[in-house]
Motif scaffolding. Structure first.
Motif, PDB file in Angstrom:
ATOM      1  N   TYR A  56       1.970 -39.529 -11.380  1.00 37.07           N
ATOM      2  CA  TYR A  56       1.742 -40.878 -11.928  1.00 37.07           C
ATOM      3  C   TYR A  56       2.912 -41.830 -11.684  1.00 37.07           C
ATOM      4  N   ASP A  77      -3.135 -37.873 -16.488  1.00 33.76           N
ATOM      5  CA  ASP A  77      -2.660 -38.694 -17.593  1.00 33.76           C
ATOM      6  C   ASP A  77      -1.296 -38.175 -18.048  1.00 33.76           C
ATOM      7  N   GLY A 121       1.701 -46.052 -15.119  1.00 32.83           N
ATOM      8  CA  GLY A 121       1.692 -44.681 -15.629  1.00 32.83           C
ATOM      9  C   GLY A 121       2.462 -44.512 -16.918  1.00 32.83           C
ATOM     10  N   HIS A 181      -2.049 -46.017 -17.478  1.00 32.20           N
ATOM     11  CA  HIS A 181      -2.476 -44.896 -16.640  1.00 32.20           C
ATOM     12  C   HIS A 181      -2.153 -45.205 -15.176  1.00 32.20           C
TER      13      HIS A 181
END
Length: 564
Positions: free
Chosen positions: A85, A113, A287, A291
């Motif tokens: 991420y 996630d 992130g 997200h």
């Protein structure tokens, strides 16, 4: 703050470079410090060439990776592009997915996630692949230590191609192909690619297999340059070539997502520094705050209007990140004061409400005030999670190993790490970490150091020298911006404080009868009275270009000032 002068290179090398390149002793010295000791190396340094990129098939398992992907395309399998991420991971996913989609439609993307799944390949991601009929996953910027996860996928009949750049463990995952130049038995000539860089080598191999040339892949280099800048890998050898041409794409014909981010700044030509401080934090903020999918969407968007809307959304995430970062930093500094820990060997702070997405940034901020190994903890489920940051020369990963009896799990490297502990172990860990650092940190590591490349007089910065110094870019590890020392400098009487809180210092400085150079000294506003009253000072600084009202001028970016 300590000042240290780099050792002068061999005088014969300097003399050789002076005569063969027809450059000043200063330029010859700076080149020699960077390992450039011949005409041929200087040519490659100043004139990066895409033809000098290495054959991707020199990388272990590249043939297997290409074969498996081509098989998937031929048999109409669904392909999932999986990545971390952060900037390196999301740019890599955007790179790989957009390249594959240019000729094959059945490609999906997946970013874990940060909070629900954590770093790297996850069981949830593999389950997603199974639920959606996906039989091949290409993992980028992660996977080299995911032994169990790859086994989990194998049991479900899902194949993995891993593209990673982190140091492998004793065992390598049982994937169809593992691309990682840091594997001991990989003979790839350059070991310092970022995750997106390894992904680029894979699309380079796929392109060659499909009759395409390196020129066909130039449009993807804006992503690679962004990842190189953000991941702080050495900008030497192959990375220098990729960053050099990637910056050209960023400045001339970037993808819509990067163009949308650029439109927020009045900068005509982006440097690596601009990418690091303006583009990368925004991509990262997705992130951290929401997200990583937002970043991938931005970087793969073809419609400029859509990209602009997405960039605005991500900019808002970044604004939220800034607010949280500032607020938590202030709370952490207050906690250090309240606990009377200003003079300890470490900074270890904790609050259950601190946002997990910014604690790494906060740790770096605390080091700006208290220069020492730092950990910032927050609550994470039933445990405490922390980000660790270190100071130059001190291995925080090694220090954490010595505290392992108080840690549930940890990972990272010399200067940055993450860890999880039980709530009940916080005080025990804090005491142990202080003991370990106190017993192993050196006097030199306790104070910040500025390394000086060369002692110069202002009159050495003639037009030719300044022009050549500009060609040292792009800068980064292995080729940092040169730092100079000049003595007997004085302000022309125009020193003033600038910035929202007058925290920065702006001067016009001269030395003897040289021209006056504008100079900016960040966070030195409290020196204004001393500067106005003193006659001479010594400066440590680098040179930068300032763009103001369609004019470009050289200014000194002052790192430290000592009054005489």
């Amino acid at each position: 703050m300590r000042w240290s002068l780099k050792q002068n290179p061999d005088s014969q090398i300097i003399q050789h470079l002076k005569s063969t390149l027809n450059v000043s002793p200063l330029i010859a010295t700076l080149l020699a410090q960077r390992g450039v000791d011949s005409f041929e190396k200087a040519k490659k340094f100043f004139r990066p060439n895409l033809a000098d990129l290495y054959n991707p098939y020199l990388m272990k398992d590249m043939d297997k990776a290409v074969e498996r992907i081509e098989k998937a395309i031929k048999t109409n399998e669904r392909i999932l592009v999986f990545g971390d991420y952060d900037v390196d991971g999301t740019t890599a996913v955007a790179l790989m997915s957009s390249y594959l989609k240019s000729f094959y439609p059945d490609v999906d993307t997946y970013i874990p996630d940060r909070y629900a799944e954590g770093y790297g390949i996850s069981n949830q991601g593999i389950d997603y692949a199974e639920d959606n009929g996906i039989s091949l996953i290409i993992a980028l910027d992660c996977g080299i230590k995911s032994i169990d996860k790859i086994e989990y996928a194998n049991q479900k009949g899902i194949d993995f191609v891993i593209c990673d750049h982190h140091l492998p463990g004793d065992e390598v995952p049982n994937a169809v192909a593992v691309l990682d130049p840091k594997q001991k038995d990989c003979n790839y000539p350059f070991k310092e690619l970022c995750g997106c860089g390894v992904g680029f080598k894979l699309i380079q191999a796929l392109a060659a297999n499909r009759g395409e040339t390196i020129e066909d892949l130039i449009p993807y280099l804006d992503l690679v340059a962004t990842a190189i800048a953000a991941d702080i890998v050495p900008i030497v050898d192959e990375n220098r070539i990729l960053a050099y041409f990637g910056l050209q794409v960023i400045n001339s014909n970037p993808r819509q997502g990067i163009l949308a981010m650029k439109k927020q700044f009045a900068i005509k030509e982006f440097t690596i520094t601009d990418v690091v401080f303006k583009i990368a934090p925004r991509i990262n903020a997705a992130g951290r705050i929401k997200h990583g999918n937002y970043a991938v969407r931005l970087l793969t968007e073809f419609n400029l209007e859509e990209a602009i809307e997405c960039a605005k959304e991500i900019d808002e995430f970044n604004n939220n990140r800034r607010v949280l970062d500032q607020q938590i930093t202030e709370e952490a500094l207050q906690q250090i004061l309240e606990n009377k820990e200003e003079n300890t060997y470490t900074s270890v702070v904790y609050h259950e409400s601190w946002h997990k997405g910014v604690i790494g940034i906060v740790a770096s901020r605390l080091i700006e005030t208290y220069y020492r190994p730092t950990l910032v903890f927050t609550k994470s489920g039933d445990y405490l999670a922390a980000s660790a940051r270190s100071v130059k020369g001190f291995d925080v990963y090694e220090a954490l190993e010595k505290c392992s009896e108080h840690i549930v799990q940890f990972g990272g490297h010399m200067y940055a790490a993450g860890l999880t502990i039980k709530v009940s172990e916080y005080e025990n860990f804090k005491v142990k970490f202080e003991e370990v650092v106190k017993s192993s940190i050196t006097i030199e590591q306790k104070s910040e150091e500025i390394e000086i490349d060369a002692i110069v007089d202002f009159n050495e910065f003639d037009e030719k020298t300044l022009r050549i110094l500009k060609q040292f870019e792009p800068h980064g590890p292995g080729n940092m911006t040169p730092v100079f020392f000049t003595s007997n400098v004085f302000d022309t009487g125009n020193a003033q404080c600038i910035g929202k809180n007058n925290e920065h210092l702006r001067m016009f400085v001269k030395q003897n009868h040289t021209q006056a150079f504008p100079a900016i000294a960040f966070k030195k506003g409290d020196m204004i009275d001393a500067i106005r009253n003193l006659k001479l000072m010594n400066l440590v600084y680098s040179l930068s270009e300032n763009h103001w009202k369609d004019k470009i001028f050289v200014q000194l970016q002052v790192k430290d000032i000592r009054t005489q």
